[in-house]
Structure formats: structure tokens, C-alpha cells
Design a protein around this motif. Structure first.
Motif, short mmCIF file in Angstrom:
data_model
loop_
_atom_site.label_atom_id
_atom_site.label_comp_id
_atom_site.label_asym_id
_atom_site.label_seq_id
_atom_site.Cartn_x
_atom_site.Cartn_y
_atom_site.Cartn_z
N PRO A 2 10.98 5.74 1.65
CA PRO A 2 9.87 4.81 1.82
C PRO A 2 9.00 5.19 3.02
O PRO A 2 9.51 5.50 4.10
CB PRO A 2 10.57 3.46 2.04
N VAL A 3 7.70 5.16 2.79
CA VAL A 3 6.75 5.37 3.87
C VAL A 3 5.78 4.20 3.87
O VAL A 3 5.63 3.50 2.87
CB VAL A 3 5.95 6.69 3.71
N ARG A 4 5.13 3.99 5.04
CA ARG A 4 4.12 2.95 5.12
C ARG A 4 2.75 3.56 4.87
O ARG A 4 2.43 4.61 5.45
CB ARG A 4 4.14 2.31 6.52
N VAL A 5 1.96 2.90 4.05
CA VAL A 5 0.63 3.42 3.73
C VAL A 5 -0.42 2.40 4.13
O VAL A 5 -0.39 1.25 3.67
CB VAL A 5 0.50 3.72 2.21
N ARG A 6 -1.35 2.82 5.01
CA ARG A 6 -2.44 1.91 5.39
C ARG A 6 -3.60 2.09 4.41
O ARG A 6 -4.03 3.22 4.15
CB ARG A 6 -2.92 2.21 6.81
N VAL A 7 -4.08 0.96 3.90
CA VAL A 7 -5.08 0.97 2.83
C VAL A 7 -6.41 0.44 3.39
O VAL A 7 -6.44 -0.65 3.96
CB VAL A 7 -4.61 0.08 1.67
N PRO A 8 -7.50 1.20 3.26
CA PRO A 8 -8.78 0.72 3.79
C PRO A 8 -9.38 -0.38 2.90
O PRO A 8 -9.04 -0.48 1.71
CB PRO A 8 -9.66 1.96 3.76
N THR A 9 -10.27 -1.15 3.47
CA THR A 9 -10.86 -2.30 2.75
C THR A 9 -11.34 -1.99 1.34
O THR A 9 -11.03 -2.74 0.43
CB THR A 9 -12.04 -2.87 3.57
N PRO A 10 -12.09 -0.89 1.12
CA PRO A 10 -12.63 -0.69 -0.23
C PRO A 10 -11.54 -0.54 -1.30
O PRO A 10 -11.82 -0.67 -2.47
CB PRO A 10 -13.44 0.60 -0.12
N LEU A 11 -10.30 -0.28 -0.90
CA LEU A 11 -9.23 -0.07 -1.88
C LEU A 11 -8.29 -1.25 -1.99
O LEU A 11 -7.33 -1.22 -2.77
CB LEU A 11 -8.42 1.19 -1.52
N ARG A 12 -8.57 -2.31 -1.21
CA ARG A 12 -7.58 -3.38 -1.17
C ARG A 12 -7.57 -4.24 -2.43
O ARG A 12 -6.63 -4.98 -2.65
CB ARG A 12 -7.77 -4.24 0.07
N ARG A 13 -8.64 -4.08 -3.24
CA ARG A 13 -8.58 -4.86 -4.48
C ARG A 13 -7.50 -4.30 -5.41
O ARG A 13 -7.08 -4.97 -6.35
CB ARG A 13 -9.94 -4.92 -5.17
N PHE A 14 -7.03 -3.10 -5.16
CA PHE A 14 -5.92 -2.56 -5.96
C PHE A 14 -4.56 -3.01 -5.43
O PHE A 14 -3.55 -2.86 -6.09
CB PHE A 14 -5.96 -1.03 -5.96
N THR A 15 -4.54 -3.49 -4.18
CA THR A 15 -3.25 -3.83 -3.56
C THR A 15 -3.17 -5.33 -3.28
O THR A 15 -2.50 -5.75 -2.34
CB THR A 15 -3.08 -3.07 -2.22
N ALA A 16 -3.85 -6.11 -4.09
CA ALA A 16 -3.87 -7.56 -3.94
C ALA A 16 -4.26 -7.96 -2.52
O ALA A 16 -3.71 -8.90 -1.94
CB ALA A 16 -2.50 -8.15 -4.31
N GLY A 17 -5.20 -7.21 -1.96
CA GLY A 17 -5.73 -7.57 -0.65
C GLY A 17 -4.92 -7.05 0.52
O GLY A 17 -5.30 -7.23 1.67
N SER A 18 -3.83 -6.39 0.25
CA SER A 18 -2.96 -5.97 1.34
C SER A 18 -3.47 -4.70 2.02
O SER A 18 -3.88 -3.75 1.36
CB SER A 18 -1.55 -5.73 0.80
N GLY A 19 -3.44 -4.70 3.35
CA GLY A 19 -3.89 -3.54 4.11
C GLY A 19 -2.78 -2.54 4.38
O GLY A 19 -3.02 -1.47 4.92
N GLU A 20 -1.57 -2.91 4.03
CA GLU A 20 -0.46 -1.99 4.25
C GLU A 20 0.56 -2.17 3.13
O GLU A 20 0.97 -3.30 2.84
CB GLU A 20 0.20 -2.25 5.60
N VAL A 21 0.93 -1.08 2.48
CA VAL A 21 1.89 -1.16 1.38
C VAL A 21 2.95 -0.08 1.60
O VAL A 21 2.77 0.82 2.43
CB VAL A 21 1.21 -0.94 0.01
N SER A 22 4.04 -0.14 0.87
CA SER A 22 5.00 0.95 1.00
C SER A 22 5.06 1.73 -0.30
O SER A 22 4.66 1.25 -1.37
CB SER A 22 6.37 0.43 1.42
N ALA A 23 5.49 2.97 -0.17
CA ALA A 23 5.57 3.86 -1.33
C ALA A 23 6.67 4.86 -1.04
O ALA A 23 7.10 5.00 0.12
CB ALA A 23 4.24 4.57 -1.55
N VAL A 24 7.13 5.57 -2.07
CA VAL A 24 8.17 6.57 -1.84
C VAL A 24 7.70 7.92 -2.38
O VAL A 24 6.80 7.99 -3.22
CB VAL A 24 9.50 6.19 -2.53
N GLY A 25 8.33 8.97 -1.87
CA GLY A 25 8.00 10.31 -2.32
C GLY A 25 8.38 11.33 -1.27
O GLY A 25 8.59 10.97 -0.10
N ASP A 26 8.50 12.59 -1.69
CA ASP A 26 8.85 13.65 -0.75
C ASP A 26 7.60 14.36 -0.22
O ASP A 26 7.67 15.11 0.76
CB ASP A 26 9.75 14.69 -1.43
N SER A 27 6.48 14.17 -0.90
CA SER A 27 5.24 14.81 -0.45
C SER A 27 4.11 13.79 -0.60
O SER A 27 4.29 12.75 -1.23
CB SER A 27 4.92 16.04 -1.32
#
Lengths: 92, 419
Positions: A2-27
């Protein structure tokens, strides 16, 4: 990983308004795929038709521009910070 | 009343209303102001412009501001100097300097872009303006904000020179130092702009701010007698001014103020921060970011967001670009000061150094009209040249000491002339 991903305003409509989400991956590429899975529509905002980073999107891994690392193949590990930032032309 | 129609994404063409927006929600491309050129053509003539006060608002129909705008420190309309002595040194018959070292009030081209940004901040009803900057932009925003009565926050990376802090704080701006580098500061600022709803001149007001750079091009054309130069050399940092001067020249033809002619546009960068020149020379559209290392701090941006548009404007105009070393930049600053009495900051040494290179390469012919852009003042960057300047002689306050020294100096000159 798990990593923390900061999301800028123009993309927050994809993250239900959240400015920070988590995601997983090796790259970074994996992380983007996982983001797409969790928040459909995000990938095409970040990557162009050929799967490369869009010209006006910067991604920082722990504060470093991934263009200085291994671009989309940059390795990520548990707890890393990923920031998505629209390119800003300065003027110093 | 205004002649603006809307904001448009330069990448995908999506249309947005005139609001404090700067990136396209679809593709992150930059937004650009569009105008109704047909109406401007009917409303604006050379004589109308010439009858107005000598500042950048004389071109207000072609700026994204309310047409009754009569505010601010009245920047712009800086001299276009014919540079005969410098021209003779570098082999040009018709060399001109567009001299923004004396732009009002903060001595750089940034007074142009900030004029428009502040006018727009007031129109939109912001009470606070801000920017991330360590130099010319910071001082311009702080000064213009003071005159407009707006609250001002300036963000800088920590560890910048005291002079830069003083240069903004003196105008009443609140300066905040951020632990980190310029990129860290920029990232924080875009988050602050979102959260606090402030006007960041080069973030959420960016589409309007950048339009102010066109006035540099309008003035060059007007001052040449309403014609375009054969060649113009411009510096590139983030990539604002060069594409906007190209846009200015296009608009002048579009609205009938300039009849014909086309300028070749040349990009100048310092070798220690030349991502655009590298892409240009490789024939590529892809700009690889670099970590800047040059004395030309005001143009040391390693990841220029508008670099792509610089490449496009240069290529469409049939121009070219070059990079020059720090030594060449300092030599050009000294040459400019010695021949024309203009003291430029390193960005101006860069454009002149590149112009010299272009003449040597045969890209610019001796009898063509050339404009070299001098966008900032050398008194702000003394440290860039101080190390290469001869120290003064120290003597006693006695005439015979001076006589002896003068004799020595004359002999030294004769020796150099013979050698």
C-alpha cells in the motif's frame, strides 16, 4: 504494497472528493492500474493513448519527479508517498 | 465590456467560462483565453492605440480585462533601443534591444504578466494574491498587490538570499519560507490555492497572467512602426513569454494592425538549464526535465510546463534556438553594459549570447532587423557578475599617486594594443 496517493482537485471527482487515497503495486504503473480499478476513469486522465504519462501530468514519488527515476517503471515500496500534480509553469 | 469569449484547452479544445481555472479537467492541458477578433478589428486602430497613455493598457482590447481598466502601476511601454555600437561589435546593422530592465515598478518583464493577473484578481473579487517565487515574480506580485490594496503571501524555498526576502517583504507581503526546493513549494502552493481560495498569479490565474506577456510583442511591433522584426530572440524558463509573443504577432495581423511580414522566433536558454534547446536540436517533441545548474537563476526551470509550446512556436516561425554557457552569459552582460549602457540580469546575457551565436552560425543575416529581448535588470543579480569584474585601484588622496597610476594604466593599454 500500500502506498499513499495525493490526488489534485481536478481529479477528485473520481475519488469521491478525497484528496488522498491508497493503492497497491510494485511500480508506478501498477499503482495507476490499481487506482483505475478502485476509481474508474483515473487512468486515462494520467496516461495517453500509448500508455505514457500525459505531457501535463507530473508524478512525484517521495518528492522526486518520476521522470528523474525510472518513469512509470519506478519501483514503489510499502508506505511510499505518490503525488499527482498538474504541471505548473513557474516564472521565478 | 470585454472582447474575450471563453477559455479553451490548448490540447483538447474543451471550452470553459471565464473563471479562475487553469487546467483542463479532461486532459490537464493548459487553458488559453480566446477573443472575438472580428469585433476587435472593428474597434481598434493604430491611431486609437497611439492616442492612449504609454503603458500596457493601450492594448486592452487584446487583453482579458474589463475595458475600463485604468489601474495599477501602469507597467510596460519600455524602450526599444537601437543598438548601433553593440550591433557593430557583433556584426548586425539593425539591432534593437527591447529593454524591460526599466519596466515599472520592479524592473523586469514580470510587471507585465502581474499587471493583468492583479486586474483579474480584483475583477474576480479575490482579497489575497500569492505566488511561489524567489525572484522577479515575487517582487512584482508584492509591489502590484501593495498598490491594489490586496493581501499578499509569497512562498519561497528556504535558504534563499536575504535580498530576495527583503525585495518582497518591503512591499508589505508576508513571506513564507518552505523547507524544500522550488518544486516542493510549487506543489504546496497548488494545494493552498485549492484550500484557501486565494489568487495564485501563476496557478489559478495563469491563463490571464500569461496574456500579459503579449504586450512585450505588441510594443516591439508598434515601436518598429507597426511591423514585425525579421528575427526576435527570447529567453525560455517555464515557457510563458515566447509562445505569447508569437500569439501577439499573430493577433496583430489578425486584427489588421500589422499588414505583413513574419518574424522568426528564437529560443535562448542557459546551457545549465536547457531542456527545450535539447529537444529542439534533437528534433523531438518530448522535453526531458533537467536539474538546473546555472548562474541564470531567473530562467533556471528544469521542467518547463509550456516548453512544448515554445518548441511549436519556434518551429512554426522558422526560427531556431541555442544555449550558452555561464561564461558566455557573463561576457554578453558585460558587452551589453559596455556598448549600450544597459545592465541586464543573466537572462539578458543569455539572449544576447544566443544572438551572437546565431549570427556566427549565419542564421541571422547582417542587414536584417533583429530584436534581442532583455527581460530583467542586472542590479538585482550583482552576484552573477561580481566575481568577473576588475577590482578598483586603491590609492592615497594625492595627485602624484593618481598621475603614476594613470601612466601605468595607459602603458598597460598600449601593451595590450600591441600584443
Amino acid at each position: 504494497m500500500p502506498v499513499r496517493v495525493r490526488v489534485p482537485t481536478p481529479l477528485r471527482r473520481f475519488t469521491a472528493g478525497s484528496g488522498e487515497v491508497s493503492a497497491v503495486g510494485d511500480s508506478i504503473r501498477d499503482v495507476i492500474e490499481d487506482l483505475e480499478h478502485r476509481h474508474p476513469g483515473l487512468r486515462e486522465r494520467l496516461l495517453d493513448e500509448s500508455g505514457e504519462l500525459r505531457r501535463f501530468v507530473n508524478i512525484y514519488l517521495n518528492g522526486d519527479d518520476i521522470r528523474f527515476l525510472d518513469r512509470l517503471s519506478s519501483r514503489v515500496k510499502d508506505g511510499d508517498d505518490v503525488s499527482i500534480v498538474p504541471a505548473i509553469a513557474g516564472g521565478k | 465590456m470585454s472582447y474575450v469569449t471563453d477559455l479553451r484547452c490548448r490540447e483538447c479544445g474543451q471550452i470553459y467560462p471565464i473563471e479562475p481555472l487553469h487546467v483542463c479537467e479532461t486532459c490537464f492541458g493548459p487553458l488559453e483565453v480566446s477573443y472575438d477578433y472580428g469585433r476587435i478589428r472593428g474597434a481598434l486602430s493604430r491611431s486609437t492605440i497611439e492616442s492612449r497613455p504609454r503603458n500596457l493598457w493601450r492594448y486592452r482590447e487584446l487583453l482579458p480585462v474589463a475595458q475600463e481598466v485604468e489601474m495599477g502601476p501602469f507597467s510596460g511601454f519600455t524602450p526599444l533601443l537601437e543598438a548601433k555600437r553593440l550591433g557593430a561589435e557583433i556584426g548586425l546593422k539593425h539591432l534593437f534591444l527591447k529593454d524591460d530592465t526599466v519596466n515599472h515598478p520592479t524592473l523586469s518583464y514580470k510587471d507585465r504578466v502581474v499587471s493583468v493577473a492583479i486586474a483579474k484578481a480584483l475583477e474576480f473579487g479575490f482579497d489575497t494574491v500569492s505566488c511561489a517565487s524567489t525572484g522577479n515574480l515575487a517582487t512584482a506580485v508584492a509591489a502590484h498587490a501593495a498598490r491594489a490594496g490586496l493581501r499578499c503571501f509569497i512562498f519561497m524555498p528556504d535558504g534563499v538570499e536575504q535580498g530576495k526576502v527583503v525585495g518582497s517583504t518591503i512591499y508589505g507581503a508576508q513571506v513564507i519560507s518552505i523547507r524544500g526546493n522550488y518544486d516542493d513549494v510549487n506543489r504546496l502552493c497548488s494545494e493552498i490555492a485549492d484550500k484557501y481560495g486565494w489568487a495564485f498569479v501563476n496557478i489559478n490565474l495563469r491563463p490571464y497572467y500569461t496574456e500579459g506577456a503579449k504586450t512585450f510583442g505588441f510594443e516591439v511591433a508598434e515601436q518598429l512602426g507597426w511591423r514585425l522584426p525579421d528575427h526576435i530572440v527570447l529567453p525560455t524558463a517555464g515557457g510563458t513569454i515566447l509562445p505569447k509573443v508569437a500569439k501577439a504577432f499573430r493577433e496583430l495581423r489578425e486584427v489588421g494592425l500589422v499588414e505583413d511580414g513574419a518574424a522568426r522566433i528564437y529560443c535562448a536558454q542557459a546551457a545549465g538549464s536547457a531542456p527545450v534547446i535539447r529537444a529542439l536540436h534533437k528534433g523531438s517533441d518530448l522535453i526531458e526535465p533537467v536539474k538546473p545548474d546555472t548562474i541564470a537563476k531567473s530562467i533556471a526551470i528544469g521542467n518547463p510546463a509550456d516548453g512544448f509550446y515554445v518548441l511549436r512556436a519556434v518551429r512554426e516561425s522558422g526560427g531556431w534556438g541555442e544555449a550558452v554557457s555561464d561564461d558566455e552569459i557573463v561576457a554578453a552582460i558585460r558587452l551589453l553594459a559596455r556598448t549600450e549602457g544597459v545592465f541586464a540580469e543573466p537572462a539578458g546575457g543569455t539572449t544576447l549570447g544566443v544572438a551572437i551565436k546565431l549570427v556566427e552560425q549565419g542564421r541571422i543575416a547582417r542587414d536584417e532587423t533583429v530584436v534581442v529581448s532583455i527581460t530583467g535588470n542586472g542590479y538585482k543579480t550583482i552576484e552573477a557578475v561580481a566575481g568577473s569584474i576588475e577590482q578598483p585601484f586603491l590609492i592615497e588622496a594625492r595627485l602624484k599617486d593618481f598621475d603614476a597610476l594613470f601612466e601605468r594604466l595607459l602603458n598597460g593599454k598600449r601593451r595590450r594594443a600591441r600584443g
